[in-house]
Design a protein around this motif. Structure first.
Motif, PDB file in Angstrom:
ATOM      1  N   SER A 234       0.803  -1.222   0.000  1.00 17.80           N
ATOM      2  CA  SER A 234       0.000   0.000   0.000  1.00 17.80           C
ATOM      3  C   SER A 234       0.838   1.274   0.000  1.00 17.80           C
ATOM      4  CB  SER A 234      -0.924   0.010   1.221  1.00 17.80           C
ATOM      5  OG  SER A 234      -0.162  -0.086   2.413  1.00 17.80           O
ATOM      6  N   SER A 235       2.147   1.151   0.008  1.00 22.49           N
ATOM      7  CA  SER A 235       3.009   2.322   0.090  1.00 22.49           C
ATOM      8  C   SER A 235       2.980   3.128  -1.205  1.00 22.49           C
ATOM      9  CB  SER A 235       4.443   1.891   0.401  1.00 22.49           C
ATOM     10  OG  SER A 235       5.328   2.975   0.290  1.00 22.49           O
ATOM     11  N   ASN A 236       3.107   4.438  -1.056  1.00 24.46           N
ATOM     12  CA  ASN A 236       3.173   5.322  -2.214  1.00 24.46           C
ATOM     13  C   ASN A 236       4.604   5.507  -2.721  1.00 24.46           C
ATOM     14  OD1 ASN A 236       0.378   5.833  -2.211  1.00 24.46           O
ATOM     15  ND2 ASN A 236       0.628   7.424  -0.633  1.00 24.46           N
ATOM     16  N   VAL A 237       5.572   5.046  -1.939  1.00 30.58           N
ATOM     17  CA  VAL A 237       6.980   5.162  -2.323  1.00 30.58           C
ATOM     18  C   VAL A 237       7.318   4.086  -3.342  1.00 30.58           C
ATOM     19  CG1 VAL A 237       9.358   5.103  -1.488  1.00 30.58           C
ATOM     20  CG2 VAL A 237       7.570   6.124  -0.077  1.00 30.58           C
ATOM     21  N   HIS A 238       8.063   4.461  -4.360  1.00 33.82           N
ATOM     22  CA  HIS A 238       8.458   3.521  -5.409  1.00 33.82           C
ATOM     23  C   HIS A 238       9.651   2.701  -4.923  1.00 33.82           C
ATOM     24  CE1 HIS A 238       8.724   1.819  -9.356  1.00 33.82           C
ATOM     25  NE2 HIS A 238       9.894   2.397  -9.652  1.00 33.82           N
ATOM     26  N   ALA A 239       9.375   1.557  -4.289  1.00 32.88           N
ATOM     27  CA  ALA A 239      10.417   0.684  -3.734  1.00 32.88           C
ATOM     28  C   ALA A 239      10.107  -0.758  -4.109  1.00 32.88           C
ATOM     29  CB  ALA A 239      10.476   0.832  -2.216  1.00 32.88           C
ATOM     30  N   PRO A 240      11.128  -1.616  -4.190  1.00 36.23           N
ATOM     31  CA  PRO A 240      10.895  -3.015  -4.577  1.00 36.23           C
ATOM     32  C   PRO A 240       9.934  -3.719  -3.615  1.00 36.23           C
ATOM     33  CG  PRO A 240      13.235  -2.495  -4.662  1.00 36.23           C
ATOM     34  CD  PRO A 240      12.567  -1.332  -3.982  1.00 36.23           C
ATOM     35  N   ARG A 241       9.040  -4.508  -4.158  1.00 33.23           N
ATOM     36  CA  ARG A 241       8.149  -5.330  -3.337  1.00 33.23           C
ATOM     37  C   ARG A 241       8.900  -6.592  -2.901  1.00 33.23           C
ATOM     38  NH1 ARG A 241       6.428  -1.185  -2.811  1.00 33.23           N
ATOM     39  NH2 ARG A 241       4.525  -0.280  -3.657  1.00 33.23           N
ATOM     40  N   LEU A 242       8.634  -7.051  -1.702  1.00 32.48           N
ATOM     41  CA  LEU A 242       9.416  -8.127  -1.121  1.00 32.48           C
ATOM     42  C   LEU A 242       8.763  -9.498  -1.217  1.00 32.48           C
ATOM     43  CD1 LEU A 242      10.709  -6.287   2.069  1.00 32.48           C
ATOM     44  CD2 LEU A 242      11.758  -6.447  -0.191  1.00 32.48           C
ATOM     45  N   ALA A 243       7.471  -9.555  -1.452  1.00 32.56           N
ATOM     46  CA  ALA A 243       6.781 -10.845  -1.569  1.00 32.56           C
ATOM     47  C   ALA A 243       7.295 -11.584  -2.799  1.00 32.56           C
ATOM     48  CB  ALA A 243       5.280 -10.631  -1.674  1.00 32.56           C
ATOM     49  N   GLY A 244       7.747 -12.800  -2.590  1.00 33.15           N
ATOM     50  CA  GLY A 244       8.279 -13.594  -3.691  1.00 33.15           C
ATOM     51  C   GLY A 244       9.696 -13.235  -4.075  1.00 33.15           C
ATOM     52  N   LEU A 245      10.360 -12.353  -3.322  1.00 35.62           N
ATOM     53  CA  LEU A 245      11.701 -11.893  -3.684  1.00 35.62           C
ATOM     54  C   LEU A 245      12.774 -12.929  -3.398  1.00 35.62           C
ATOM     55  CD1 LEU A 245      13.780  -9.677  -4.477  1.00 35.62           C
ATOM     56  CD2 LEU A 245      13.708  -8.925  -2.082  1.00 35.62           C
ATOM     57  N   TYR A 246      12.701 -13.583  -2.240  1.00 38.76           N
ATOM     58  CA  TYR A 246      13.803 -14.445  -1.805  1.00 38.76           C
ATOM     59  C   TYR A 246      14.049 -15.579  -2.806  1.00 38.76           C
ATOM     60  CZ  TYR A 246      16.928 -17.041   1.225  1.00 38.76           C
ATOM     61  OH  TYR A 246      18.036 -17.689   1.740  1.00 38.76           O
ATOM     62  N   GLY A 247      15.320 -15.740  -3.181  1.00 39.52           N
ATOM     63  CA  GLY A 247      15.701 -16.797  -4.098  1.00 39.52           C
ATOM     64  C   GLY A 247      15.514 -16.450  -5.561  1.00 39.52           C
ATOM     65  N   ARG A 248      14.995 -15.274  -5.845  1.00 39.12           N
ATOM     66  CA  ARG A 248      14.718 -14.871  -7.214  1.00 39.12           C
ATOM     67  C   ARG A 248      15.899 -14.086  -7.776  1.00 39.12           C
ATOM     68  NH1 ARG A 248       9.535 -11.386  -7.474  1.00 39.12           N
ATOM     69  NH2 ARG A 248      11.022  -9.682  -7.254  1.00 39.12           N
ATOM     70  N   ALA A 249      16.074 -14.110  -9.096  1.00 36.38           N
ATOM     71  CA  ALA A 249      17.103 -13.305  -9.750  1.00 36.38           C
ATOM     72  C   ALA A 249      16.664 -11.842  -9.761  1.00 36.38           C
ATOM     73  CB  ALA A 249      17.335 -13.799 -11.170  1.00 36.38           C
ATOM     74  N   VAL A 250      17.587 -10.947  -9.420  1.00 37.61           N
ATOM     75  CA  VAL A 250      17.290  -9.521  -9.345  1.00 37.61           C
ATOM     76  C   VAL A 250      18.189  -8.778 -10.332  1.00 37.61           C
ATOM     77  CG1 VAL A 250      17.264  -7.484  -7.864  1.00 37.61           C
ATOM     78  CG2 VAL A 250      16.630  -9.716  -6.923  1.00 37.61           C
ATOM     79  N   GLN A 251      17.586  -7.993 -11.207  1.00 38.38           N
ATOM     80  CA  GLN A 251      18.340  -7.188 -12.153  1.00 38.38           C
ATOM     81  C   GLN A 251      18.731  -5.870 -11.499  1.00 38.38           C
ATOM     82  OE1 GLN A 251      19.051  -8.265 -15.339  1.00 38.38           O
ATOM     83  NE2 GLN A 251      20.392  -6.477 -15.569  1.00 38.38           N
ATOM     84  N   LEU A 252      20.014  -5.539 -11.526  1.00 36.15           N
ATOM     85  CA  LEU A 252      20.511  -4.323 -10.886  1.00 36.15           C
ATOM     86  C   LEU A 252      20.665  -3.198 -11.901  1.00 36.15           C
ATOM     87  CD1 LEU A 252      23.233  -5.830  -8.512  1.00 36.15           C
ATOM     88  CD2 LEU A 252      20.809  -5.413  -8.055  1.00 36.15           C
ATOM     89  N   ALA A 253      20.766  -1.986 -11.369  1.00 34.15           N
ATOM     90  CA  ALA A 253      20.851  -0.805 -12.219  1.00 34.15           C
ATOM     91  C   ALA A 253      22.123  -0.796 -13.063  1.00 34.15           C
ATOM     92  CB  ALA A 253      20.778   0.453 -11.358  1.00 34.15           C
ATOM     93  N   ASP A 254      23.194  -1.425 -12.593  1.00 38.26           N
ATOM     94  CA  ASP A 254      24.450  -1.421 -13.352  1.00 38.26           C
ATOM     95  C   ASP A 254      24.537  -2.561 -14.352  1.00 38.26           C
ATOM     96  OD1 ASP A 254      24.757  -3.603 -11.732  1.00 38.26           O
ATOM     97  OD2 ASP A 254      26.477  -2.838 -10.614  1.00 38.26           O
TER      98      ASP A 254
END
Length: 313
Positions: A234-254
């Motif tokens: 419900s947050s208005n801040v543009h931040a990564p959601r954490l549900a389903g995150l663990y163990g997943r591949a994450v693309q970084l800005a670099d």
């Protein structure tokens, strides 16, 4: 401290380690006997004044001997390298459904916490014939978790998560030591690992003082530290959601891609501007000095528990 020979093989990994050790001991002993035996034989046979025939070795005999000795040594080394490395590699990755226990080291004690929140100091109760996965961190200096009866040892490094696993094969009480000099009372940093029958372990676990498990503690910290203000659905801040995150591949800005494991989550909490997720601004503050290792473990356990939930769009 007990020697290797006086300690029982109390884990499945210990059997392989001992077999490798005894084979190396036998090969080393045979080599010593061969070398010193030849030295003694030649010293006596070719002593000054003896009538033993002297002269160059026949060329074909020298060539065959050199080739045979070199090949035998090479093949023996290759076999030992394969056996030892395969045993070490198999001990790195814990089975998927291993019992997870968190360990925090500090001068000069071991603090352990089970999944249901039960805590121990300088003691660790585990069930027989069940893989146990230890997630470890240090609050001060480098320590080394050493369970000689299980033939396992792993450094515990400040600012970094390390892990180790074992499967106990015998019931009883076994020593737990620190194998890295960590300060004045290093020698007193001792504990015990108590291996129990599964039903006895379950009864012991239920008798421990009630408390929230790590994930529940992490959920409270998630709110009290203000994490939910940015990462909640419900947050208005543009931040990564954490549900389903663990163990997943994450693309970084670099442009790099990393896996969201315990080490990545720890770094994201303490050094959030190092691995910024693609599509997000580096606005998260660092919690270094605000959270201790136990609290970071709780937050990580909470995020890991969200892995079973589908990500919210």
């Amino acid at each position: 401290m007990n020697s290797l020979f006086s300690l029982p093989e109390a884990s499945t990994h210990a059997v392989t380690v001992d077999h490798i050790f005894y084979l190396l001991l036998a090969l080393s002993g045979a080599t010593v006997v061969l070398v010193f035996g030849l030295i003694l034989l030649f010293a006596v046979r070719y002593r000054r004044g003896s009538k033993a025939k002297r002269g160059p070795m026949p060329e074909f005999l020298g060539r065959e001997f050199e080739i045979g000795w070199t090949l035998a040594t090479l093949l023996t080394f290759a076999f030992l390298f394969w056996w030892a490395s395969s045993a070490d590699l198999s001990s790195l990755a814990a089975p998927p459904h291993a019992l997870e226990i968190h360990v925090v080291s500090k001068q000069w004690m071991w603090k352990t916490q089970h999944a249901n929140g039960a805590r121990e100091i300088n003691a660790l109760h585990v069930p027989l014939h069940e893989p146990v996965h230890l997630l470890m961190s240090s609050q001060d200096v480098i320590h080394s978790f050493y369970a000689p009866a299980f033939r396992v040892k792993q450094d515990v490094v400040p600012g970094r998560d390390t892990d180790i696993w074992f499967e106990a094969s015998k019931t009883g009480t076994f020593p737990l030591l620190c194998a890295e000099y960590c300060g004045t009372n290093h020698s007193a940093m001792r504990g015990e690992i108590v291996v129990m029958q599964p039903e006895d372990y379950a009864k012991w676990l239920t008798r421990q003082p009630e408390g929230d498990d790590l994930a529940h503690e992490g959920a409270k910290l998630f709110v009290s530290q203000g994490c939910s203000g940015c990462h909640a659905t419900s947050s208005n801040v543009h931040a990564p959601r954490l549900a389903g995150l663990y163990g997943r591949a994450v693309q970084l800005a670099d442009g790099r891609t990393v896996t969201a494991d315990d080490a990545y989550l720890r770094d994201s909490i303490l050094q959030p501007k190092r691995d910024v997720v693609a599509g997000f601004e580096p606005i998260m503050p660092s919690f270094k000095g605000l959270l201790d290792d136990g609290e970071i473990q709780s937050l990580t356990a909470y995020i890991r528990s969200l892995g079973e939930e589908p990500p919210n769009d």
